[in-house]
Design a protein around this motif. Structure first.
Motif, PDB file in Angstrom:
ATOM      1  N   PRO A  23       0.813  -1.233   0.000  1.00  0.00           N
ATOM      2  CA  PRO A  23       0.000   0.000   0.000  1.00  0.00           C
ATOM      3  C   PRO A  23       0.843   1.278   0.000  1.00  0.00           C
ATOM      4  CG  PRO A  23      -0.933  -1.594   1.526  1.00  0.00           C
ATOM      5  CD  PRO A  23       0.391  -2.152   1.088  1.00  0.00           C
ATOM      6  N   LEU A  24       2.080   1.190   0.492  1.00  0.00           N
ATOM      7  CA  LEU A  24       2.941   2.372   0.527  1.00  0.00           C
ATOM      8  C   LEU A  24       3.357   2.825  -0.865  1.00  0.00           C
ATOM      9  CD1 LEU A  24       5.325   1.392   3.486  1.00  0.00           C
ATOM     10  CD2 LEU A  24       3.306   2.853   3.573  1.00  0.00           C
ATOM     11  N   ILE A  25       3.319   1.906  -1.840  1.00  0.00           N
ATOM     12  CA  ILE A  25       3.724   2.275  -3.201  1.00  0.00           C
ATOM     13  C   ILE A  25       2.565   2.086  -4.186  1.00  0.00           C
ATOM     14  CG2 ILE A  25       6.180   1.854  -2.828  1.00  0.00           C
ATOM     15  CD1 ILE A  25       5.820  -0.850  -4.282  1.00  0.00           C
ATOM     16  N   THR A  26       1.354   2.156  -3.669  1.00  0.00           N
ATOM     17  CA  THR A  26       0.163   2.010  -4.509  1.00  0.00           C
ATOM     18  C   THR A  26      -0.608   3.330  -4.532  1.00  0.00           C
ATOM     19  OG1 THR A  26      -0.024  -0.317  -3.887  1.00  0.00           O
ATOM     20  CG2 THR A  26      -1.961   0.706  -4.888  1.00  0.00           C
ATOM     21  N   ASN A  27      -0.906   3.810  -5.718  1.00  0.00           N
ATOM     22  CA  ASN A  27      -1.673   5.039  -5.866  1.00  0.00           C
ATOM     23  C   ASN A  27      -2.831   4.797  -6.830  1.00  0.00           C
ATOM     24  OD1 ASN A  27      -2.393   7.746  -5.604  1.00  0.00           O
ATOM     25  ND2 ASN A  27      -1.098   8.374  -7.321  1.00  0.00           N
ATOM     26  N   ASN A  28      -4.041   4.936  -6.309  1.00  0.00           N
ATOM     27  CA  ASN A  28      -5.238   4.689  -7.120  1.00  0.00           C
ATOM     28  C   ASN A  28      -5.211   3.306  -7.769  1.00  0.00           C
ATOM     29  OD1 ASN A  28      -6.351   7.256  -6.559  1.00  0.00           O
ATOM     30  ND2 ASN A  28      -5.100   8.179  -8.187  1.00  0.00           N
ATOM     31  N   GLY A  29      -4.788   2.323  -6.973  1.00  0.00           N
ATOM     32  CA  GLY A  29      -4.782   0.944  -7.432  1.00  0.00           C
ATOM     33  C   GLY A  29      -3.601   0.563  -8.300  1.00  0.00           C
ATOM     34  N   GLN A  30      -2.672   1.498  -8.550  1.00  0.00           N
ATOM     35  CA  GLN A  30      -1.530   1.230  -9.433  1.00  0.00           C
ATOM     36  C   GLN A  30      -0.248   1.174  -8.620  1.00  0.00           C
ATOM     37  OE1 GLN A  30      -2.111   0.853 -12.749  1.00  0.00           O
ATOM     38  NE2 GLN A  30      -0.011   0.382 -13.281  1.00  0.00           N
ATOM     39  N   GLY A 233      15.546   9.734  -3.591  1.00  0.00           N
ATOM     40  CA  GLY A 233      14.450   8.950  -4.119  1.00  0.00           C
ATOM     41  C   GLY A 233      13.848   8.046  -3.054  1.00  0.00           C
ATOM     42  N   ASP A 234      12.795   7.372  -3.403  1.00  0.00           N
ATOM     43  CA  ASP A 234      12.104   6.475  -2.482  1.00  0.00           C
ATOM     44  C   ASP A 234      12.661   5.056  -2.566  1.00  0.00           C
ATOM     45  OD1 ASP A 234      10.471   8.490  -1.616  1.00  0.00           O
ATOM     46  OD2 ASP A 234       8.730   7.892  -2.786  1.00  0.00           O
ATOM     47  N   TYR A 235      12.521   4.313  -1.474  1.00  0.00           N
ATOM     48  CA  TYR A 235      12.900   2.901  -1.469  1.00  0.00           C
ATOM     49  C   TYR A 235      12.165   2.197  -0.338  1.00  0.00           C
ATOM     50  CZ  TYR A 235      16.132   4.906   1.968  1.00  0.00           C
ATOM     51  OH  TYR A 235      16.670   5.614   3.023  1.00  0.00           O
ATOM     52  N   LYS A 245      12.348   4.618   2.926  1.00  0.00           N
ATOM     53  CA  LYS A 245      11.933   6.021   2.816  1.00  0.00           C
ATOM     54  C   LYS A 245      10.922   6.106   1.685  1.00  0.00           C
ATOM     55  CE  LYS A 245      12.564  10.227   0.696  1.00  0.00           C
ATOM     56  NZ  LYS A 245      12.656  10.598  -0.735  1.00  0.00           N
ATOM     57  N   ILE A 246       9.735   6.563   1.999  1.00  0.00           N
ATOM     58  CA  ILE A 246       8.637   6.540   1.036  1.00  0.00           C
ATOM     59  C   ILE A 246       7.891   7.876   1.031  1.00  0.00           C
ATOM     60  CG2 ILE A 246       6.378   5.528   0.531  1.00  0.00           C
ATOM     61  CD1 ILE A 246       8.585   3.728  -0.324  1.00  0.00           C
ATOM     62  N   THR A 247       7.650   8.406  -0.172  1.00  0.00           N
ATOM     63  CA  THR A 247       6.745   9.540  -0.333  1.00  0.00           C
ATOM     64  C   THR A 247       5.344   8.968  -0.481  1.00  0.00           C
ATOM     65  OG1 THR A 247       8.488  10.757  -1.486  1.00  0.00           O
ATOM     66  CG2 THR A 247       6.235  11.599  -1.687  1.00  0.00           C
ATOM     67  N   MET A 248       4.496   9.254   0.461  1.00  0.00           N
ATOM     68  CA  MET A 248       3.185   8.616   0.484  1.00  0.00           C
ATOM     69  C   MET A 248       2.339   9.050  -0.717  1.00  0.00           C
ATOM     70  SD  MET A 248       3.433   6.705   3.068  1.00  0.00           S
ATOM     71  CE  MET A 248       1.755   6.157   3.380  1.00  0.00           C
ATOM     72  N   PRO A 256      -1.173  14.927   4.484  1.00  0.00           N
ATOM     73  CA  PRO A 256      -1.002  15.959   3.454  1.00  0.00           C
ATOM     74  C   PRO A 256      -0.285  15.383   2.234  1.00  0.00           C
ATOM     75  CG  PRO A 256      -0.225  16.712   5.614  1.00  0.00           C
ATOM     76  CD  PRO A 256      -0.473  15.243   5.727  1.00  0.00           C
ATOM     77  N   ALA A 257      -0.513  15.976   1.076  1.00  0.00           N
ATOM     78  CA  ALA A 257       0.169  15.536  -0.146  1.00  0.00           C
ATOM     79  C   ALA A 257       1.681  15.624   0.043  1.00  0.00           C
ATOM     80  CB  ALA A 257      -0.270  16.400  -1.320  1.00  0.00           C
ATOM     81  N   HIS A 258       2.377  14.670  -0.482  1.00  0.00           N
ATOM     82  CA  HIS A 258       3.841  14.600  -0.486  1.00  0.00           C
ATOM     83  C   HIS A 258       4.439  14.357   0.906  1.00  0.00           C
ATOM     84  CE1 HIS A 258       6.658  15.278  -3.909  1.00  0.00           C
ATOM     85  NE2 HIS A 258       7.522  15.054  -2.941  1.00  0.00           N
ATOM     86  N   THR A 259       3.695  13.723   1.790  1.00  0.00           N
ATOM     87  CA  THR A 259       4.234  13.369   3.102  1.00  0.00           C
ATOM     88  C   THR A 259       5.313  12.299   2.936  1.00  0.00           C
ATOM     89  OG1 THR A 259       2.176  13.861   4.232  1.00  0.00           O
ATOM     90  CG2 THR A 259       3.702  12.385   5.364  1.00  0.00           C
ATOM     91  N   ILE A 260       6.481  12.523   3.553  1.00  0.00           N
ATOM     92  CA  ILE A 260       7.589  11.571   3.461  1.00  0.00           C
ATOM     93  C   ILE A 260       7.705  10.813   4.780  1.00  0.00           C
ATOM     94  CG2 ILE A 260      10.094  11.310   3.194  1.00  0.00           C
ATOM     95  CD1 ILE A 260      10.018  13.779   1.376  1.00  0.00           C
ATOM     96  N   MET A 261       7.710   9.483   4.676  1.00  0.00           N
ATOM     97  CA  MET A 261       7.761   8.631   5.854  1.00  0.00           C
ATOM     98  C   MET A 261       9.061   7.826   5.869  1.00  0.00           C
ATOM     99  SD  MET A 261       4.786   9.440   7.059  1.00  0.00           S
ATOM    100  CE  MET A 261       4.531   8.276   8.406  1.00  0.00           C
ATOM    101  N   ARG A 262       9.594   7.621   7.055  1.00  0.00           N
ATOM    102  CA  ARG A 262      10.733   6.727   7.262  1.00  0.00           C
ATOM    103  C   ARG A 262      10.220   5.491   7.991  1.00  0.00           C
ATOM    104  NH1 ARG A 262      15.527   7.832   4.770  1.00  0.00           N
ATOM    105  NH2 ARG A 262      15.799  10.071   4.418  1.00  0.00           N
ATOM    106  N   THR A 263      10.627   4.320   7.526  1.00  0.00           N
ATOM    107  CA  THR A 263      10.171   3.067   8.128  1.00  0.00           C
ATOM    108  C   THR A 263      11.358   2.248   8.617  1.00  0.00           C
ATOM    109  OG1 THR A 263      10.233   1.838   6.027  1.00  0.00           O
ATOM    110  CG2 THR A 263       8.184   3.018   6.554  1.00  0.00           C
ATOM    111  N   VAL A 264      11.153   1.510   9.700  1.00  0.00           N
ATOM    112  CA  VAL A 264      12.173   0.612  10.238  1.00  0.00           C
ATOM    113  C   VAL A 264      11.499  -0.698  10.607  1.00  0.00           C
ATOM    114  CG1 VAL A 264      13.981   0.261  11.967  1.00  0.00           C
ATOM    115  CG2 VAL A 264      13.420   2.595  11.217  1.00  0.00           C
TER     116      VAL A 264
END
Length: 361
Positions: A23-30, A233-235, A245-248, A256-264
Protein backbone atom coordinates in the motif's frame (compact mmCIF):
# COMPACT_ATOMS: atom_id res chain seq x y z
CA UNK A 1 21.55 -20.79 6.90
CA UNK A 2 24.67 -20.18 8.97
CA UNK A 3 23.85 -19.31 12.57
CA UNK A 4 20.69 -21.41 12.59
CA UNK A 5 18.30 -19.00 10.87
CA UNK A 6 15.78 -21.15 8.94
CA UNK A 7 16.16 -20.01 5.33
CA UNK A 8 12.81 -21.07 3.92
CA UNK A 9 10.84 -19.61 6.82
CA UNK A 10 12.78 -16.36 6.70
CA UNK A 11 12.18 -15.93 2.94
CA UNK A 12 8.46 -16.50 3.53
CA UNK A 13 8.49 -13.71 6.11
CA UNK A 14 10.37 -11.36 3.77
CA UNK A 15 7.80 -11.91 1.03
CA UNK A 16 4.92 -11.42 3.49
CA UNK A 17 6.66 -8.25 4.70
CA UNK A 18 6.75 -7.00 1.10
CA UNK A 19 3.04 -7.69 0.70
CA UNK A 20 2.27 -5.67 3.82
CA UNK A 21 4.20 -2.69 2.43
CA UNK A 22 2.58 -2.66 -1.02
CA UNK A 23 0.00 0.00 0.00
CA UNK A 24 2.94 2.37 0.53
CA UNK A 25 3.72 2.28 -3.20
CA UNK A 26 0.16 2.01 -4.51
CA UNK A 27 -1.67 5.04 -5.87
CA UNK A 28 -5.24 4.69 -7.12
CA UNK A 29 -4.78 0.94 -7.43
CA UNK A 30 -1.53 1.23 -9.43
CA UNK A 31 1.77 -0.08 -8.06
CA UNK A 32 4.90 1.99 -8.68
CA UNK A 33 7.55 0.32 -10.84
CA UNK A 34 10.75 -0.75 -9.09
CA UNK A 35 14.04 0.06 -10.83
CA UNK A 36 16.54 -1.56 -8.48
CA UNK A 37 16.81 -4.24 -5.79
CA UNK A 38 19.71 -4.27 -3.34
CA UNK A 39 20.07 -7.42 -1.26
CA UNK A 40 22.39 -6.53 1.60
CA UNK A 41 22.84 -6.59 5.34
CA UNK A 42 24.67 -9.52 6.91
CA UNK A 43 25.87 -11.89 4.20
CA UNK A 44 23.12 -12.63 1.66
CA UNK A 45 25.55 -14.81 -0.32
CA UNK A 46 24.98 -17.43 2.40
CA UNK A 47 21.56 -18.07 0.86
CA UNK A 48 21.22 -21.24 -1.16
CA UNK A 49 20.69 -20.87 -4.91
CA UNK A 50 17.17 -22.27 -4.51
CA UNK A 51 16.48 -19.76 -1.74
CA UNK A 52 17.69 -16.85 -3.86
CA UNK A 53 15.61 -18.05 -6.80
CA UNK A 54 12.50 -18.25 -4.59
CA UNK A 55 13.15 -14.80 -3.16
CA UNK A 56 13.59 -13.10 -6.54
CA UNK A 57 10.69 -14.98 -8.12
CA UNK A 58 8.51 -14.00 -5.18
CA UNK A 59 9.46 -10.33 -5.50
CA UNK A 60 8.82 -10.32 -9.26
CA UNK A 61 5.38 -11.89 -8.69
CA UNK A 62 4.38 -9.13 -6.25
CA UNK A 63 5.74 -5.89 -7.71
CA UNK A 64 6.33 -4.56 -11.23
CA UNK A 65 10.05 -4.68 -12.00
CA UNK A 66 11.52 -2.51 -14.74
CA UNK A 67 12.96 -4.56 -17.60
CA UNK A 68 16.33 -2.92 -16.95
CA UNK A 69 16.17 -3.34 -13.15
CA UNK A 70 19.54 -3.51 -11.42
CA UNK A 71 19.58 -6.41 -8.93
CA UNK A 72 22.58 -6.30 -6.60
CA UNK A 73 23.68 -8.78 -3.95
CA UNK A 74 26.35 -8.13 -1.33
CA UNK A 75 28.90 -10.91 -0.96
CA UNK A 76 31.70 -11.67 1.45
CA UNK A 77 34.74 -13.14 -0.38
CA UNK A 78 34.89 -15.89 2.23
CA UNK A 79 31.48 -17.21 1.07
CA UNK A 80 32.08 -16.94 -2.69
CA UNK A 81 31.72 -20.33 -4.35
CA UNK A 82 31.77 -20.69 -8.13
CA UNK A 83 28.76 -23.02 -8.45
CA UNK A 84 26.60 -20.92 -6.14
CA UNK A 85 27.42 -17.68 -7.87
CA UNK A 86 26.65 -19.10 -11.28
CA UNK A 87 23.32 -20.12 -9.79
CA UNK A 88 22.74 -16.65 -8.33
CA UNK A 89 23.32 -15.11 -11.75
CA UNK A 90 20.80 -17.51 -13.31
CA UNK A 91 18.30 -16.63 -10.55
CA UNK A 92 18.42 -12.98 -11.62
CA UNK A 93 21.30 -11.34 -9.78
CA UNK A 94 22.99 -9.06 -12.33
CA UNK A 95 25.35 -7.15 -10.03
CA UNK A 96 27.51 -8.27 -7.08
CA UNK A 97 29.11 -6.06 -4.46
CA UNK A 98 32.16 -7.80 -3.00
CA UNK A 99 33.25 -6.69 0.48
CA UNK A 100 37.03 -7.01 0.05
CA UNK A 101 37.86 -4.08 2.43
CA UNK A 102 41.64 -4.71 2.15
CA UNK A 103 44.19 -6.96 0.49
CA UNK A 104 46.45 -6.81 3.56
CA UNK A 105 46.08 -9.84 5.84
CA UNK A 106 46.86 -7.93 9.02
CA UNK A 107 44.31 -5.25 8.26
CA UNK A 108 41.68 -7.89 7.47
CA UNK A 109 42.32 -9.56 10.83
CA UNK A 110 42.06 -6.19 12.62
CA UNK A 111 38.70 -5.62 10.92
CA UNK A 112 37.47 -9.06 11.97
CA UNK A 113 36.95 -10.24 8.39
CA UNK A 114 36.60 -13.97 7.72
CA UNK A 115 38.38 -13.95 4.36
CA UNK A 116 42.03 -13.62 3.36
CA UNK A 117 43.66 -11.78 0.41
CA UNK A 118 43.73 -14.93 -1.73
CA UNK A 119 39.97 -15.42 -1.33
CA UNK A 120 39.41 -11.73 -2.08
CA UNK A 121 41.26 -11.93 -5.40
CA UNK A 122 39.52 -15.19 -6.31
CA UNK A 123 36.08 -13.67 -5.64
CA UNK A 124 36.81 -10.72 -7.92
CA UNK A 125 38.12 -12.95 -10.70
CA UNK A 126 34.98 -15.09 -10.46
CA UNK A 127 32.77 -12.00 -10.72
CA UNK A 128 34.65 -11.00 -13.88
CA UNK A 129 33.95 -14.40 -15.47
CA UNK A 130 30.25 -14.52 -14.64
CA UNK A 131 29.14 -12.14 -17.36
CA UNK A 132 27.21 -9.94 -14.94
CA UNK A 133 25.99 -6.50 -15.91
CA UNK A 134 28.47 -5.11 -13.39
CA UNK A 135 30.18 -5.73 -10.08
CA UNK A 136 31.55 -3.59 -7.28
CA UNK A 137 34.59 -3.94 -5.10
CA UNK A 138 34.35 -2.46 -1.57
CA UNK A 139 37.66 -1.13 -0.23
CA UNK A 140 38.39 0.76 3.00
CA UNK A 141 41.10 3.26 3.84
CA UNK A 142 42.04 5.00 7.07
CA UNK A 143 42.49 1.62 8.75
CA UNK A 144 44.23 1.19 12.13
CA UNK A 145 47.92 2.13 11.80
CA UNK A 146 47.60 2.41 8.00
CA UNK A 147 50.00 4.82 6.31
CA UNK A 148 49.73 6.45 2.89
CA UNK A 149 51.93 3.86 1.18
CA UNK A 150 49.84 0.97 2.58
CA UNK A 151 46.60 2.59 1.44
CA UNK A 152 47.95 3.19 -2.07
CA UNK A 153 49.19 -0.40 -2.29
CA UNK A 154 45.67 -1.63 -1.46
CA UNK A 155 44.12 0.72 -3.98
CA UNK A 156 46.56 -0.20 -6.76
CA UNK A 157 45.75 -3.88 -6.26
CA UNK A 158 42.03 -3.12 -6.47
CA UNK A 159 42.50 -1.09 -9.66
CA UNK A 160 44.61 -3.87 -11.20
CA UNK A 161 41.62 -6.21 -10.84
CA UNK A 162 39.62 -3.78 -13.04
CA UNK A 163 36.22 -3.71 -11.29
CA UNK A 164 33.65 -1.60 -13.20
CA UNK A 165 32.73 0.07 -9.89
CA UNK A 166 34.85 0.72 -6.82
CA UNK A 167 33.50 1.89 -3.46
CA UNK A 168 36.47 3.42 -1.66
CA UNK A 169 35.56 4.77 1.74
CA UNK A 170 37.12 5.76 5.03
CA UNK A 171 36.69 3.55 8.09
CA UNK A 172 34.36 5.11 10.64
CA UNK A 173 33.90 3.89 14.18
CA UNK A 174 30.24 2.97 14.72
CA UNK A 175 28.46 2.50 18.08
CA UNK A 176 27.94 -1.08 19.31
CA UNK A 177 31.08 -2.35 17.57
CA UNK A 178 34.32 -3.78 18.98
CA UNK A 179 36.22 -0.71 17.75
CA UNK A 180 33.77 1.60 19.52
CA UNK A 181 34.45 0.08 22.96
CA UNK A 182 38.21 -0.16 22.34
CA UNK A 183 39.10 2.49 19.72
CA UNK A 184 42.20 1.64 17.69
CA UNK A 185 44.86 4.14 16.61
CA UNK A 186 43.64 5.63 13.34
CA UNK A 187 45.57 7.84 10.90
CA UNK A 188 45.43 11.57 11.66
CA UNK A 189 43.56 14.06 9.48
CA UNK A 190 46.62 15.07 7.44
CA UNK A 191 47.36 11.43 6.52
CA UNK A 192 43.70 10.81 5.71
CA UNK A 193 43.56 13.80 3.40
CA UNK A 194 46.78 12.76 1.63
CA UNK A 195 45.35 9.25 1.17
CA UNK A 196 42.20 10.70 -0.37
CA UNK A 197 44.06 13.11 -2.65
CA UNK A 198 46.56 10.56 -3.93
CA UNK A 199 43.90 7.88 -4.22
CA UNK A 200 41.63 10.17 -6.22
CA UNK A 201 44.49 10.85 -8.62
CA UNK A 202 45.22 7.13 -9.02
CA UNK A 203 41.58 6.31 -9.71
CA UNK A 204 41.15 9.18 -12.17
CA UNK A 205 44.27 8.16 -14.09
CA UNK A 206 42.88 4.60 -14.26
CA UNK A 207 39.69 5.83 -15.96
CA UNK A 208 37.37 5.93 -12.96
CA UNK A 209 35.05 8.87 -12.40
CA UNK A 210 34.09 9.92 -8.88
CA UNK A 211 30.31 10.23 -8.94
CA UNK A 212 29.73 10.06 -5.19
CA UNK A 213 31.84 10.98 -2.14
CA UNK A 214 33.02 7.39 -1.70
CA UNK A 215 32.26 5.75 -5.05
CA UNK A 216 34.06 5.62 -8.40
CA UNK A 217 32.89 3.99 -11.61
CA UNK A 218 33.87 3.39 -15.19
CA UNK A 219 31.68 5.17 -17.74
CA UNK A 220 28.05 4.00 -17.48
CA UNK A 221 28.74 1.76 -14.46
CA UNK A 222 27.35 3.92 -11.64
CA UNK A 223 25.23 2.01 -9.14
CA UNK A 224 21.59 2.88 -9.85
CA UNK A 225 20.57 2.02 -6.30
CA UNK A 226 23.15 4.48 -4.95
CA UNK A 227 22.03 7.21 -7.33
CA UNK A 228 18.37 6.80 -6.35
CA UNK A 229 19.30 6.94 -2.67
CA UNK A 230 21.50 10.05 -2.91
CA UNK A 231 19.01 11.82 -5.19
CA UNK A 232 16.54 11.52 -2.29
CA UNK A 233 14.45 8.95 -4.12
CA UNK A 234 12.10 6.48 -2.48
CA UNK A 235 12.90 2.90 -1.47
CA UNK A 236 11.12 0.14 0.41
CA UNK A 237 13.02 -1.45 3.29
CA UNK A 238 12.06 -5.12 3.44
CA UNK A 239 13.52 -7.69 5.83
CA UNK A 240 14.95 -7.86 9.32
CA UNK A 241 16.15 -4.41 10.48
CA UNK A 242 15.58 -2.81 7.06
CA UNK A 243 15.07 0.95 6.69
CA UNK A 244 12.85 2.55 4.07
CA UNK A 245 11.93 6.02 2.82
CA UNK A 246 8.64 6.54 1.04
CA UNK A 247 6.74 9.54 -0.33
CA UNK A 248 3.18 8.62 0.48
CA UNK A 249 0.69 8.44 -2.41
CA UNK A 250 -1.50 11.57 -2.78
CA UNK A 251 -4.57 9.43 -2.16
CA UNK A 252 -3.42 8.42 1.36
CA UNK A 253 -6.19 9.31 3.85
CA UNK A 254 -5.45 11.86 6.62
CA UNK A 255 -1.97 12.75 5.28
CA UNK A 256 -1.00 15.96 3.45
CA UNK A 257 0.17 15.54 -0.15
CA UNK A 258 3.84 14.60 -0.49
CA UNK A 259 4.23 13.37 3.10
CA UNK A 260 7.59 11.57 3.46
CA UNK A 261 7.76 8.63 5.85
CA UNK A 262 10.73 6.73 7.26
CA UNK A 263 10.17 3.07 8.13
CA UNK A 264 12.17 0.61 10.24
CA UNK A 265 11.49 -3.11 10.45
CA UNK A 266 11.94 -5.27 13.55
CA UNK A 267 15.67 -5.75 14.01
CA UNK A 268 16.03 -9.05 15.84
CA UNK A 269 15.33 -12.15 13.69
CA UNK A 270 13.34 -13.85 16.44
CA UNK A 271 11.02 -10.86 16.77
CA UNK A 272 10.81 -10.37 13.01
CA UNK A 273 9.71 -13.97 12.51
CA UNK A 274 7.19 -13.89 15.37
CA UNK A 275 3.75 -14.45 13.83
CA UNK A 276 2.08 -12.59 16.72
CA UNK A 277 3.52 -9.20 15.81
CA UNK A 278 3.94 -6.88 12.80
CA UNK A 279 7.12 -6.60 10.77
CA UNK A 280 7.07 -2.82 11.09
CA UNK A 281 8.88 -1.53 14.17
CA UNK A 282 8.80 2.23 13.61
CA UNK A 283 7.14 4.64 11.20
CA UNK A 284 7.93 8.33 11.43
CA UNK A 285 7.05 11.34 9.33
CA UNK A 286 9.89 13.58 8.18
CA UNK A 287 8.94 16.96 9.59
CA UNK A 288 8.94 19.97 7.29
CA UNK A 289 11.77 21.60 9.26
CA UNK A 290 13.99 18.57 8.63
CA UNK A 291 13.45 18.28 4.89
CA UNK A 292 16.22 20.66 3.81
CA UNK A 293 18.80 18.88 5.96
CA UNK A 294 17.70 15.45 4.75
CA UNK A 295 17.59 16.50 1.11
CA UNK A 296 20.99 18.20 1.03
CA UNK A 297 22.60 15.58 3.28
CA UNK A 298 21.88 13.11 0.50
CA UNK A 299 22.10 15.31 -2.58
CA UNK A 300 25.50 16.83 -1.81
CA UNK A 301 27.09 13.39 -1.53
CA UNK A 302 27.02 13.02 -5.31
CA UNK A 303 29.17 14.99 -7.70
CA UNK A 304 26.52 15.77 -10.30
CA UNK A 305 24.93 19.20 -10.16
CA UNK A 306 21.63 19.44 -8.29
CA UNK A 307 18.81 21.12 -10.25
CA UNK A 308 17.19 23.72 -8.00
CA UNK A 309 13.74 22.53 -9.05
CA UNK A 310 14.56 19.12 -7.59
CA UNK A 311 14.09 20.30 -4.02
CA UNK A 312 10.41 21.14 -4.48
CA UNK A 313 9.86 18.06 -6.64
CA UNK A 314 11.31 15.69 -4.01
CA UNK A 315 10.06 17.37 -0.84
CA UNK A 316 6.74 18.93 -1.87
CA UNK A 317 7.63 22.40 -0.60
CA UNK A 318 9.75 25.45 -1.44
CA UNK A 319 12.90 26.50 0.39
CA UNK A 320 12.35 28.94 3.25
CA UNK A 321 14.19 32.26 3.46
CA UNK A 322 16.32 30.84 6.28
CA UNK A 323 17.33 27.83 4.17
CA UNK A 324 18.13 30.12 1.22
CA UNK A 325 20.42 32.12 3.51
CA UNK A 326 22.17 28.88 4.51
CA UNK A 327 22.79 28.15 0.83
CA UNK A 328 24.10 31.69 0.30
CA UNK A 329 26.49 31.22 3.24
CA UNK A 330 27.65 27.91 1.71
CA UNK A 331 28.46 29.82 -1.49
CA UNK A 332 30.35 32.49 0.48
CA UNK A 333 32.37 29.71 2.15
CA UNK A 334 33.01 28.26 -1.35
CA UNK A 335 31.45 24.93 -0.32
CA UNK A 336 29.03 25.08 -3.26
CA UNK A 337 28.67 27.09 -6.45
CA UNK A 338 25.35 28.22 -7.81
CA UNK A 339 23.76 29.55 -10.97
CA UNK A 340 20.17 30.21 -12.02
CA UNK A 341 19.35 26.52 -12.50
CA UNK A 342 21.49 24.41 -10.16
CA UNK A 343 23.80 24.02 -7.19
CA UNK A 344 27.17 22.27 -7.49
CA UNK A 345 29.38 20.84 -4.75
CA UNK A 346 32.91 22.31 -4.97
CA UNK A 347 36.24 20.65 -4.22
CA UNK A 348 36.26 22.53 -0.90
CA UNK A 349 32.71 21.35 -0.18
CA UNK A 350 33.76 17.78 -0.89
CA UNK A 351 36.53 18.04 1.68
CA UNK A 352 34.40 19.81 4.29
CA UNK A 353 31.06 18.12 3.64
CA UNK A 354 30.17 17.95 7.34
CA UNK A 355 30.65 21.72 7.65
CA UNK A 356 28.32 22.20 4.69
CA UNK A 357 25.62 19.98 6.16
CA UNK A 358 25.95 21.59 9.60
CA UNK A 359 24.53 24.77 8.06
CA UNK A 360 21.14 23.07 7.79
CA UNK A 361 20.99 21.52 11.25
Amino acid sequence: MKGGLPESEYISHVLDDLMEDLPLITNNGQLREVSSIFIGGGTPSLLSVAGMQRLLDGIAARIPLAASAEITMEANPGTVEADKFIGFEKAGINRISIGVQSFDEQHLKALGRIHDPVQARAAVELAKRLGLRSFNLDLMHGLPNQNVADAMLDLREAIALAPPHLSWYQLTIEPNTAFYSKPPTLPDDDILWEIQERGHQLLTEAGYEQYEISAYAKQGQQCQHNLNYWRYGDYLGIGCGAHGKITMPPSTPALPAHTIMRTVKVKHPKGYMDFTRAYMDKVSQVESDDLAFEFFMNRFRIMEACPKAQFAKNTGRELTNIELKHLEKAQTMKLISSNYQEWQLTATGKRYLNSLLDLFV
